[in-house]
Design a protein around this motif. Structure first.
Motif, PDB file in Angstrom:
ATOM      1  N   ASN A 122       0.821  -1.211   0.000  1.00  0.00           N
ATOM      2  CA  ASN A 122       0.000   0.000   0.000  1.00  0.00           C
ATOM      3  C   ASN A 122       0.855   1.261   0.000  1.00  0.00           C
ATOM      4  N   ILE A 123       1.922   1.261   0.787  1.00  0.00           N
ATOM      5  CA  ILE A 123       2.826   2.420   0.839  1.00  0.00           C
ATOM      6  C   ILE A 123       3.439   2.662  -0.529  1.00  0.00           C
ATOM      7  N   GLU A 160      12.560  -2.411   1.318  1.00  0.00           N
ATOM      8  CA  GLU A 160      11.510  -3.019   0.500  1.00  0.00           C
ATOM      9  C   GLU A 160      10.602  -1.949  -0.105  1.00  0.00           C
ATOM     10  N   ILE A 161      10.300  -0.916   0.683  1.00  0.00           N
ATOM     11  CA  ILE A 161       9.490   0.188   0.149  1.00  0.00           C
ATOM     12  C   ILE A 161      10.230   0.866  -0.993  1.00  0.00           C
ATOM     13  N   ARG A 162      11.467   1.257  -0.749  1.00  0.00           N
ATOM     14  CA  ARG A 162      12.218   1.992  -1.775  1.00  0.00           C
ATOM     15  C   ARG A 162      12.429   1.142  -3.021  1.00  0.00           C
ATOM     16  N   ASP A 163      12.705  -0.140  -2.835  1.00  0.00           N
ATOM     17  CA  ASP A 163      12.921  -1.025  -3.983  1.00  0.00           C
ATOM     18  C   ASP A 163      11.669  -1.177  -4.835  1.00  0.00           C
ATOM     19  N   GLY A 164      10.484  -0.942  -4.219  1.00  0.00           N
ATOM     20  CA  GLY A 164       9.243  -1.178  -4.934  1.00  0.00           C
ATOM     21  C   GLY A 164       8.715   0.012  -5.721  1.00  0.00           C
ATOM     22  N   VAL A 165       9.247   1.219  -5.452  1.00  0.00           N
ATOM     23  CA  VAL A 165       8.669   2.404  -6.084  1.00  0.00           C
ATOM     24  C   VAL A 165       9.208   2.615  -7.497  1.00  0.00           C
ATOM     25  N   LEU A 166       8.474   3.407  -8.274  1.00  0.00           N
ATOM     26  CA  LEU A 166       8.849   3.670  -9.662  1.00  0.00           C
ATOM     27  C   LEU A 166      10.017   4.641  -9.771  1.00  0.00           C
ATOM     28  N   PRO A 168      12.846   5.392  -7.317  1.00  0.00           N
ATOM     29  CA  PRO A 168      13.631   5.260  -6.085  1.00  0.00           C
ATOM     30  C   PRO A 168      14.657   6.369  -5.907  1.00  0.00           C
ATOM     31  N   GLU A 169      15.031   7.020  -7.006  1.00  0.00           N
ATOM     32  CA  GLU A 169      16.006   8.109  -6.906  1.00  0.00           C
ATOM     33  C   GLU A 169      15.467   9.306  -6.130  1.00  0.00           C
ATOM     34  N   ARG A 170      14.158   9.356  -5.936  1.00  0.00           N
ATOM     35  CA  ARG A 170      13.532  10.463  -5.201  1.00  0.00           C
ATOM     36  C   ARG A 170      13.182  10.062  -3.765  1.00  0.00           C
ATOM     37  N   ILE A 171      13.641   8.893  -3.328  1.00  0.00           N
ATOM     38  CA  ILE A 171      13.325   8.375  -1.994  1.00  0.00           C
ATOM     39  C   ILE A 171      14.605   8.190  -1.195  1.00  0.00           C
ATOM     40  N   GLY A 172      14.643   8.775   0.007  1.00  0.00           N
ATOM     41  CA  GLY A 172      15.771   8.611   0.918  1.00  0.00           C
ATOM     42  C   GLY A 172      15.279   8.214   2.299  1.00  0.00           C
ATOM     43  N   ILE A 173      16.171   8.320   3.287  1.00  0.00           N
ATOM     44  CA  ILE A 173      15.877   7.887   4.659  1.00  0.00           C
ATOM     45  C   ILE A 173      16.192   9.004   5.640  1.00  0.00           C
ATOM     46  N   CYS A 174      15.322   9.156   6.648  1.00  0.00           N
ATOM     47  CA  CYS A 174      15.588  10.003   7.801  1.00  0.00           C
ATOM     48  C   CYS A 174      15.725   9.095   9.019  1.00  0.00           C
ATOM     49  N   LEU A 175      16.869   9.147   9.683  1.00  0.00           N
ATOM     50  CA  LEU A 175      17.109   8.330  10.867  1.00  0.00           C
ATOM     51  C   LEU A 175      16.739   9.121  12.109  1.00  0.00           C
ATOM     52  N   ASP A 176      15.801   8.592  12.886  1.00  0.00           N
ATOM     53  CA  ASP A 176      15.422   9.201  14.161  1.00  0.00           C
ATOM     54  C   ASP A 176      16.134   8.440  15.271  1.00  0.00           C
ATOM     55  N   THR A 177      16.980   9.152  16.041  1.00  0.00           N
ATOM     56  CA  THR A 177      17.806   8.476  17.050  1.00  0.00           C
ATOM     57  C   THR A 177      16.962   7.838  18.149  1.00  0.00           C
ATOM     58  N   CYS A 178      15.895   8.515  18.579  1.00  0.00           N
ATOM     59  CA  CYS A 178      15.001   7.925  19.581  1.00  0.00           C
ATOM     60  C   CYS A 178      14.348   6.661  19.029  1.00  0.00           C
ATOM     61  N   HIS A 179      13.877   6.738  17.791  1.00  0.00           N
ATOM     62  CA  HIS A 179      13.150   5.620  17.200  1.00  0.00           C
ATOM     63  C   HIS A 179      14.027   4.386  17.009  1.00  0.00           C
ATOM     64  N   VAL A 180      15.226   4.572  16.456  1.00  0.00           N
ATOM     65  CA  VAL A 180      16.069   3.381  16.216  1.00  0.00           C
ATOM     66  C   VAL A 180      16.511   2.752  17.529  1.00  0.00           C
ATOM     67  N   PHE A 181      16.764   3.585  18.535  1.00  0.00           N
ATOM     68  CA  PHE A 181      17.125   3.084  19.862  1.00  0.00           C
ATOM     69  C   PHE A 181      15.984   2.258  20.438  1.00  0.00           C
ATOM     70  N   ALA A 182      14.773   2.796  20.368  1.00  0.00           N
ATOM     71  CA  ALA A 182      13.604   2.076  20.883  1.00  0.00           C
ATOM     72  C   ALA A 182      13.287   0.835  20.056  1.00  0.00           C
ATOM     73  N   ALA A 183      13.695   0.851  18.776  1.00  0.00           N
ATOM     74  CA  ALA A 183      13.451  -0.304  17.902  1.00  0.00           C
ATOM     75  C   ALA A 183      14.439  -1.432  18.135  1.00  0.00           C
ATOM     76  N   GLY A 184      15.523  -1.165  18.873  1.00  0.00           N
ATOM     77  CA  GLY A 184      16.489  -2.217  19.178  1.00  0.00           C
ATOM     78  C   GLY A 184      17.813  -2.111  18.456  1.00  0.00           C
ATOM     79  N   TYR A 185      18.085  -0.969  17.842  1.00  0.00           N
ATOM     80  CA  TYR A 185      19.403  -0.727  17.241  1.00  0.00           C
ATOM     81  C   TYR A 185      20.261   0.020  18.268  1.00  0.00           C
TER      82      TYR A 185
END
Length: 277
Positions: A122-123, A160-166, A168-185
């Motif tokens: 869906n994304i 998987e999201i980025r690989d699926g879009v038409l 991908p050159e317009r798609i990047g990542i924002c790393l949230d330090t709180c989020h990745v820490f809480a996610a287990g990284y």
């Protein structure tokens, strides 16, 4: 030079917000692309936009970041929810691009029971109807905590999201330090290992921005509660290590910590001073 700013209110207009950034001694900012919990958005006059761009240029702002509304869920199976999400991301990509905003970040969404794979499909569909490939703006997928049925807590989800879009050159990542820490990284004890994993799965070249937040909740909690820099479970030194890291230090950093403008000014000053030690 450190590029750092905070999430700013645009209630009094873009030009006033840019003036507040200068007073805060910051050199970038994050704003909401529209009402964060609704559908309304501001329409700016040419005079307002010209003043905004003038302030931005004269003060050498770094890349600016717009945040899509929290109510937008591109992973949803519910028709009305999904229609709103598709409309909002399509409109906001175009609107923020016209404003010359470099990045638009959004929370990938929650599948609410249909499963990660269906949610990702869906994304991808939602992004494909929003991103033409002709924009200058880059749409950023945000790393998430993984609470409930949230998608984006694993780097593999974002790949998987980025690989699926038409486009991908317009798609990047924002790393949230709180989020990745809480996610287990473990960015506290193994920052290099986390960045190596990010590079293995996604490629560090896709990392365009960092939300610099401490966490009120412990490591691996999958709970999203931001704390002021140095006042949470991550701590000041690990966050300074992120700011200093050769792979990260040239990125723009955006604070989403619980302060008003004056508090953020003091927080930014503290960060700059500690980085010089």
């Amino acid at each position: 030079m450190l590029t750092i700013g905070t999430h700013m209110s645009i209630a009094k207009g873009l030009a006033k917000t840019a003036e507040n950034v200068v007073r805060m001694e910051a050199n970038t900012m994050q704003i909401f692309s529209r009402n964060p919990r609704g559908s309304n958005y501001k329409v700016y006059t040419e005079e307002e936009l010209e003043k905004f761009q003038k302030i931005r240029k004269e003060n050498q702002f770094g890349a600016l970041l717009a945040h899509a509304p929290y109510t937008m869920n591109l992973a949803s199976e519910k028709e009305k929810v999904y229609e709103f999400a598709c409309t909002a991301i399509r409109e906001d990509v175009a609107r923020m691009d016209r404003l010359g905003i470099e990045y638009l970040v959004f929370h990938p969404g929650s599948h609410t029971g249909t499963g990660v794979e269906k949610g990702i499909q869906n994304i991808v569909r939602g992004l494909n109807q929003a991103v033409t490939g002709q924009e200058k703006i880059t749409v950023l997928l945000e790393t998430m905590t993984g609470k409930g049925t949230e998608i984006g807590a694993r780097f593999e989800h974002l790949k998987e999201i980025r690989d699926g879009v038409l486009h991908p050159e317009r798609i990047g990542i924002c790393l949230d330090t709180c989020h990745v820490f809480a996610a287990g990284y473990d960015i506290v004890n193994d920052l290099d290992g986390v960045l190596a994993e990010f590079d293995r799965v996604l490629g560090l070249k896709l990392l365009k921005a960092v939300h610099l937040n401490d966490s009120m909740m412990p490591f691996g909690s999958h709970k999203d509660r931001h704390a002021a820099v140095g006042e949470g479970e991550i701590g000041l030194l690990p966050l300074l290590n992120i700011l200093r890291h050769p792979a990260l230090r040239n990125l723009p950093f955006y604070l989403e910590t619980p302060f008003d403008d004056q508090g953020h000014k003091e927080e930014i000053r503290m960060i700059r001073e500690r980085l010089q030690e």
